[in-house]
Motif scaffolding. Structure first.
Motif, mmCIF file in Angstrom:
data_model
loop_
_atom_site.group_PDB
_atom_site.id
_atom_site.type_symbol
_atom_site.label_atom_id
_atom_site.label_comp_id
_atom_site.label_asym_id
_atom_site.label_seq_id
_atom_site.Cartn_x
_atom_site.Cartn_y
_atom_site.Cartn_z
ATOM 1 N N SER A 55 -2.251 -14.824 -1.217
ATOM 2 C CA SER A 55 -1.287 -15.090 -2.295
ATOM 3 C C SER A 55 -1.202 -16.589 -2.564
ATOM 4 O O SER A 55 -1.088 -17.027 -3.718
ATOM 5 N N SER B 284 -4.907 0.271 -2.630
ATOM 6 C CA SER B 284 -4.664 -0.650 -1.512
ATOM 7 C C SER B 284 -5.305 -0.164 -0.221
ATOM 8 O O SER B 284 -5.669 -0.973 0.640
ATOM 9 N N VAL C 143 1.695 -7.978 -0.675
ATOM 10 C CA VAL C 143 2.111 -6.649 -1.117
ATOM 11 C C VAL C 143 2.984 -5.952 -0.077
ATOM 12 O O VAL C 143 3.864 -5.159 -0.409
ATOM 13 N N SER D 151 -2.304 0.911 -8.063
ATOM 14 C CA SER D 151 -2.583 -0.222 -7.180
ATOM 15 C C SER D 151 -2.222 0.117 -5.741
ATOM 16 O O SER D 151 -2.872 -0.349 -4.801
ATOM 17 N N SER E 292 -0.488 -10.741 -4.082
ATOM 18 C CA SER E 292 -0.132 -10.457 -5.468
ATOM 19 C C SER E 292 0.420 -11.714 -6.120
ATOM 20 O O SER E 292 0.870 -12.644 -5.446
ATOM 21 N N ARG F 253 -2.745 -7.813 -8.771
ATOM 22 C CA ARG F 253 -3.020 -7.394 -7.396
ATOM 23 C C ARG F 253 -4.523 -7.266 -7.189
ATOM 24 O O ARG F 253 -5.137 -6.294 -7.633
ATOM 25 N N ASN G 152 1.928 -8.409 -13.244
ATOM 26 C CA ASN G 152 1.708 -8.452 -11.803
ATOM 27 C C ASN G 152 0.224 -8.275 -11.516
ATOM 28 O O ASN G 152 -0.381 -7.289 -11.934
#
Length: 354
Positions: A298, A252, A277, A248, A263, A107, A105
């Motif tokens: 994204s 943020s 997210v 993460s 993400s 981010r 994943n």
């Protein structure tokens, strides 16, 4: 010209609104750069439960299998907010990640100067903050052997990793760093946990394949502190499932709003799953107040990682930054008592900058 089919899974709540704007941005990119993108919608989450009885219908999986990338909105809401229910919206997310073998994943967290006032740190600490978390997604304590308490007085979860699991996520982190500032921070707890000593040894070994990238090992507790005291020093951070999840989320807040954060979930194949997210935010759904930035960014990641369109991805990211610099604000990042633009108006402003 790139021809691509993109599966669109709006999901629940504001997922429907923000995903619609991301599709509009991607369509605009296709027109501007001479590509051919097609879009087909599918069901996931609460709406899928209501219509099919399951949070991830077989039809949605078949749609994903026939697509080049998957763009997702958000899942869940009060209607399905029963943790003991046999079928829950979030099960669809876990199932689709597993089905497509999405083990990493990604981010990004970027602090925009125009939004510094919304972050909890002093503005000077936010200068130059532009980091990428690479979180291992399918192993670790979330998937290890466990035992519920039941009628007894103990329960346990197991942090378990194999060398191949750590190798594959490490390769993604190092390759990502090669296209950025060429720095990787590997987060572990190797001073206490055996699984994390395996993690550190494996990351160190993989690093031998990337001599152009600098590697540092950071204990997770130190990393949690450094994210607040020297956040701009980080480029790419690679971490286990639980550590990546927690850190993460901590980082943020540097962006000023969850609505800003995108993400990507990636595997060994070209297909990836791209989603903001933030959650489904049912309290503002249908009001045009949702911030589409996380979803739009994204979509930029989709262009970069699934379609290999770097210039187009950068064009979208630069457009978002330019719109923010011009002063456009959705409700979540507008100063109290001031006017704000709607979800669609913000997206239109982004498209005008591409």
């Amino acid at each position: 010209m790139t021809k691509a089919k993109i599966a669109v899974l709006p999901g629940d709540g504001i997922g429907v609104e923000v995903t619609a704007q991301s599709v509009a941005v991607l369509s605009h990119v296709a027109s501007k750069f001479g590509h051919d993108f097609s879009f087909e919608e599918g069901l996931i989450g609460g709406i899928a439960i209501d219509q099919t009885g399951t949070s991830l219908p077989d039809e949605t999986l078949r749609l994903g299998e026939s697509s080049d990338a998957i763009l997702l909105g958000a899942v869940g809401g009060p209607k399905w907010d029963n943790p003991t229910a046999a079928v829950r919206p979030e099960q669809g997310l876990l199932a689709i990640r597993k089905h497509f073998g999405l083990f990493a994943n990604l981010r990004p967290v970027k602090a925009y100067p125009a939004l510094a006032q919304y972050a909890p740190l002093r503005a000077e600490l936010l200068q130059g903050v532009d980091m990428l978390f690479v979180r291992e997604l399918t192993g670790g304590i979330y998937f290890g052997q466990r035992q519920e308490q039941g009628d007894g007085e103990s329960a346990f979860d197991t942090e378990y990793y194999t060398v191949p699991e750590v190798e594959r996520v490490s390769h993604i982190a190092f390759r990502a760093a090669q296209g950025r500032r060429k720095k990787v921070a590997s987060v572990d707890k190797a001073n206490v946990l055996a699984s994390m000593r395996l993690w550190r040894r494996t990351v160190t070994k993989v690093h031998e394949d990337y001599p152009d990238v600098a590697l540092e090992h950071v204990l997770v507790d130190s990393c949690a502190m450094h994210l607040l005291t020297r956040p701009s020093s980080f480029d790419v951070l690679v971490a286990s499932n639980m550590f990546g999840d927690i850190l993460s989320d901590e980082a943020s807040v540097l962006a000023g709003s969850l609505g800003m954060l995108p993400s990507a979930s990636l595997g060994s194949d070209r297909i990836g799953l791209y989603e903001p997210v933030h959650g489904s935010a049912p309290d503002i759904a249908g009001q045009g107040k949702a911030n589409p930035t996380g979803s739009i960014l994204s979509a930029a990641m989709l262009l970069r990682y699934s379609l290999n369109l770097e210039a187009e991805a950068k064009a979208v990211e630069n457009a978002v930054e330019a719109v923010l610099a011009d002063g456009a604000r959705t409700a979540d990042i507008a100063p109290r008592g001031t006017s704000f633009v709607s979800t669609s108006e913000f997206a239109q402003a982004v498209m005008a900058k591409i």
